[in-house]
Design a protein around this motif. Sequence first.
Motif, PDB file in Angstrom:
ATOM      1  N   ALA A 191      62.747  23.243 -52.017  1.00  0.00           N
ATOM      2  CA  ALA A 191      64.059  22.629 -51.787  1.00  0.00           C
ATOM      3  C   ALA A 191      64.868  22.575 -53.073  1.00  0.00           C
ATOM      4  O   ALA A 191      66.042  22.973 -53.122  1.00  0.00           O
ATOM      5  N   LYS A 192      64.228  22.119 -54.126  1.00  0.00           N
ATOM      6  CA  LYS A 192      64.914  21.917 -55.411  1.00  0.00           C
ATOM      7  C   LYS A 192      65.367  23.244 -56.022  1.00  0.00           C
ATOM      8  O   LYS A 192      66.439  23.331 -56.628  1.00  0.00           O
ATOM      9  N   THR A 193      64.568  24.294 -55.845  1.00  0.00           N
ATOM     10  CA  THR A 193      64.901  25.591 -56.455  1.00  0.00           C
ATOM     11  C   THR A 193      65.744  26.476 -55.540  1.00  0.00           C
ATOM     12  O   THR A 193      66.126  27.582 -55.920  1.00  0.00           O
ATOM     13  N   ASP A 194      66.004  25.988 -54.315  1.00  0.00           N
ATOM     14  CA  ASP A 194      66.773  26.765 -53.326  1.00  0.00           C
ATOM     15  C   ASP A 194      66.116  28.100 -52.999  1.00  0.00           C
ATOM     16  O   ASP A 194      66.785  29.084 -52.697  1.00  0.00           O
ATOM     17  N   LYS A 195      64.778  28.143 -53.051  1.00  0.00           N
ATOM     18  CA  LYS A 195      64.075  29.390 -52.745  1.00  0.00           C
ATOM     19  C   LYS A 195      63.711  29.498 -51.264  1.00  0.00           C
ATOM     20  O   LYS A 195      63.143  30.500 -50.840  1.00  0.00           O
ATOM     21  N   CYS A 196      63.999  28.449 -50.481  1.00  0.00           N
ATOM     22  CA  CYS A 196      63.715  28.501 -49.046  1.00  0.00           C
ATOM     23  C   CYS A 196      65.034  28.637 -48.286  1.00  0.00           C
ATOM     24  O   CYS A 196      65.839  27.704 -48.269  1.00  0.00           O
ATOM     25  N   PRO A 197      65.280  29.802 -47.643  1.00  0.00           N
ATOM     26  CA  PRO A 197      66.537  29.990 -46.913  1.00  0.00           C
ATOM     27  C   PRO A 197      66.730  28.952 -45.810  1.00  0.00           C
ATOM     28  O   PRO A 197      67.855  28.539 -45.532  1.00  0.00           O
ATOM     29  N   TYR A 250      68.034  25.889 -47.477  1.00  0.00           N
ATOM     30  CA  TYR A 250      69.380  26.165 -47.986  1.00  0.00           C
ATOM     31  C   TYR A 250      70.416  26.100 -46.866  1.00  0.00           C
ATOM     32  O   TYR A 250      71.507  25.536 -47.037  1.00  0.00           O
ATOM     33  N   PHE A 251      70.103  26.684 -45.709  1.00  0.00           N
ATOM     34  CA  PHE A 251      71.071  26.756 -44.614  1.00  0.00           C
ATOM     35  C   PHE A 251      71.043  25.537 -43.686  1.00  0.00           C
ATOM     36  O   PHE A 251      71.860  25.443 -42.771  1.00  0.00           O
ATOM     37  N   SER A 252      70.125  24.608 -43.897  1.00  0.00           N
ATOM     38  CA  SER A 252      70.080  23.404 -43.053  1.00  0.00           C
ATOM     39  C   SER A 252      71.270  22.493 -43.366  1.00  0.00           C
ATOM     40  O   SER A 252      71.520  22.160 -44.526  1.00  0.00           O
ATOM     41  N   ASP A 253      71.995  22.096 -42.324  1.00  0.00           N
ATOM     42  CA  ASP A 253      73.108  21.154 -42.500  1.00  0.00           C
ATOM     43  C   ASP A 253      72.595  19.746 -42.752  1.00  0.00           C
ATOM     44  O   ASP A 253      73.254  18.953 -43.423  1.00  0.00           O
ATOM     45  N   VAL A 254      71.464  19.446 -42.178  1.00  0.00           N
ATOM     46  CA  VAL A 254      70.826  18.148 -42.397  1.00  0.00           C
ATOM     47  C   VAL A 254      69.315  18.345 -42.335  1.00  0.00           C
ATOM     48  O   VAL A 254      68.814  19.205 -41.602  1.00  0.00           O
ATOM     49  N   VAL A 255      68.601  17.571 -43.143  1.00  0.00           N
ATOM     50  CA  VAL A 255      67.146  17.578 -43.137  1.00  0.00           C
ATOM     51  C   VAL A 255      66.690  16.242 -42.555  1.00  0.00           C
ATOM     52  O   VAL A 255      67.152  15.180 -42.987  1.00  0.00           O
ATOM     53  N   MET A 299      65.108  13.909 -52.547  1.00  0.00           N
ATOM     54  CA  MET A 299      65.779  15.013 -51.862  1.00  0.00           C
ATOM     55  C   MET A 299      67.197  14.623 -51.453  1.00  0.00           C
ATOM     56  O   MET A 299      68.117  15.454 -51.465  1.00  0.00           O
ATOM     57  N   ALA A 300      67.383  13.361 -51.093  1.00  0.00           N
ATOM     58  CA  ALA A 300      68.702  12.885 -50.644  1.00  0.00           C
ATOM     59  C   ALA A 300      69.743  12.953 -51.755  1.00  0.00           C
ATOM     60  O   ALA A 300      70.944  12.843 -51.488  1.00  0.00           O
ATOM     61  N   GLU A 301      69.294  13.157 -52.994  1.00  0.00           N
ATOM     62  CA  GLU A 301      70.239  13.277 -54.108  1.00  0.00           C
ATOM     63  C   GLU A 301      70.983  14.611 -54.078  1.00  0.00           C
ATOM     64  O   GLU A 301      72.054  14.736 -54.672  1.00  0.00           O
ATOM     65  N   PHE A 302      70.397  15.615 -53.382  1.00  0.00           N
ATOM     66  CA  PHE A 302      71.065  16.924 -53.360  1.00  0.00           C
ATOM     67  C   PHE A 302      71.163  17.539 -51.966  1.00  0.00           C
ATOM     68  O   PHE A 302      71.611  18.673 -51.812  1.00  0.00           O
ATOM     69  N   LYS A 303      70.792  16.780 -50.921  1.00  0.00           N
ATOM     70  CA  LYS A 303      70.863  17.309 -49.555  1.00  0.00           C
ATOM     71  C   LYS A 303      71.108  16.153 -48.597  1.00  0.00           C
ATOM     72  O   LYS A 303      70.661  15.023 -48.852  1.00  0.00           O
ATOM     73  N   ASP A 304      71.800  16.411 -47.487  1.00  0.00           N
ATOM     74  CA  ASP A 304      71.935  15.380 -46.454  1.00  0.00           C
ATOM     75  C   ASP A 304      70.580  15.172 -45.791  1.00  0.00           C
ATOM     76  O   ASP A 304      70.036  16.103 -45.178  1.00  0.00           O
TER      77      ASP A 304
END
Length: 383
Positions: free
Chosen positions: A88-94, A97-102, A118-123
């Motif tokens: 998640a942190k390295t954006d190596k998982c497409p 990356y493409f998830s609007d929300v986790v 994770m909530a610091e950089f993703k919904d």
Amino acid sequence: MEIIKDLPEVFEEFAEQRKNSFLAVKQLKDKGVPVVGAYCTYFPQEIAMAMGAATVGLCSTSDETIAEAEKELPKNLCPLIKSSYGFAKTDKCPFFYFSDVVVGETTCDGKKKMYEYMAEFKDVFLMELPNTQSEEALKLWKSEVIRFKEYLEKKFDVTITEEDIRGAVKTNNEVRNSLKRLYEVMKHDPAPIQGQDLFKVLYGSTFKFDRKAIPAEVTALVEKIEKEYAEGKMLEKKPRILVSGCPIGGATEKVVRAIEDNGGVVVTYENCNGAKSIDKLVDEENPDIYDALARRYLNIGCSVMTPNPNRLELLGRLIDEYQVDGVVEMTLQACHTYNVESLSIRRFVNEKKGIPYINVETDYSQADIGQLNTRIAAFIEML
């Protein structure tokens, strides 16, 4: 029905499904389809499906990004959490990356804290999962299912109707029934196929975004397996192994290979990638669809539940129905709930079911393959 390809080819197609879906998820995003990522079998998938979203599993099963994760997370943490956070942190998982929300869930302590970072950089939408399966716990979980629905409605400016949810429930129940019919071919003795091939389909199917297409594909595969079995195509008779414990996939498939390279055959998987996620259906007759969803998901027998009778019930049923000769439990290092619960699983398997049990603790590295082979070979030889 259309003749399907040779079985090895079909199994490989399912094995490649995750990789092939990397492009598919981008195409969905380009069309404006929302993508909802999740980390757990407690995720009530039907709610997201009801608004037309694509859903995808995000748990990472490789040590590729663990070093990166350890810059922020403790080294003595479960590899599944470190790997998931690292990707998640390295954006190596497409998919991430493409998830609007986790969607996260309060299962184990490590994952709960991971979701905070994770909530610091993703919904991230965090569902409060109870750690018991009582009627009081059910009330909380039902309210969480409704809260999730309301969150999606607000975030994506949509209305999710009960009719939409019931449609998604019907689709997913059909998927579960087709996958159950698939793994039930392993009730045959000798087994018709390798457990590794069964796993390829069970795991690969979770990365098919067109859920409605799965039952027909899997049913055609089941018919092909049964037809070939009737014609005498089957494995030689081998010790029949049930795999239990932490989620398997990617790096940890080494455990399945160790079993089958050393004379055994995995006839059933009790863990998250197997029967645990497919065994129970949502009650389509229940007039309260939120109650039906909450009951189905809360009743999953994971080691985060205390007490955990549903895991023992499923385990006992699988041992009987699949004529299991021995149980191999795979636990990940620092997975405290499964490691602690292994004592009660050992007692149940040895004392109640009267068959041998072995626990193998591992991580996502390949350094212990020799040791795994030695221990599992000795276990199978004993059978």
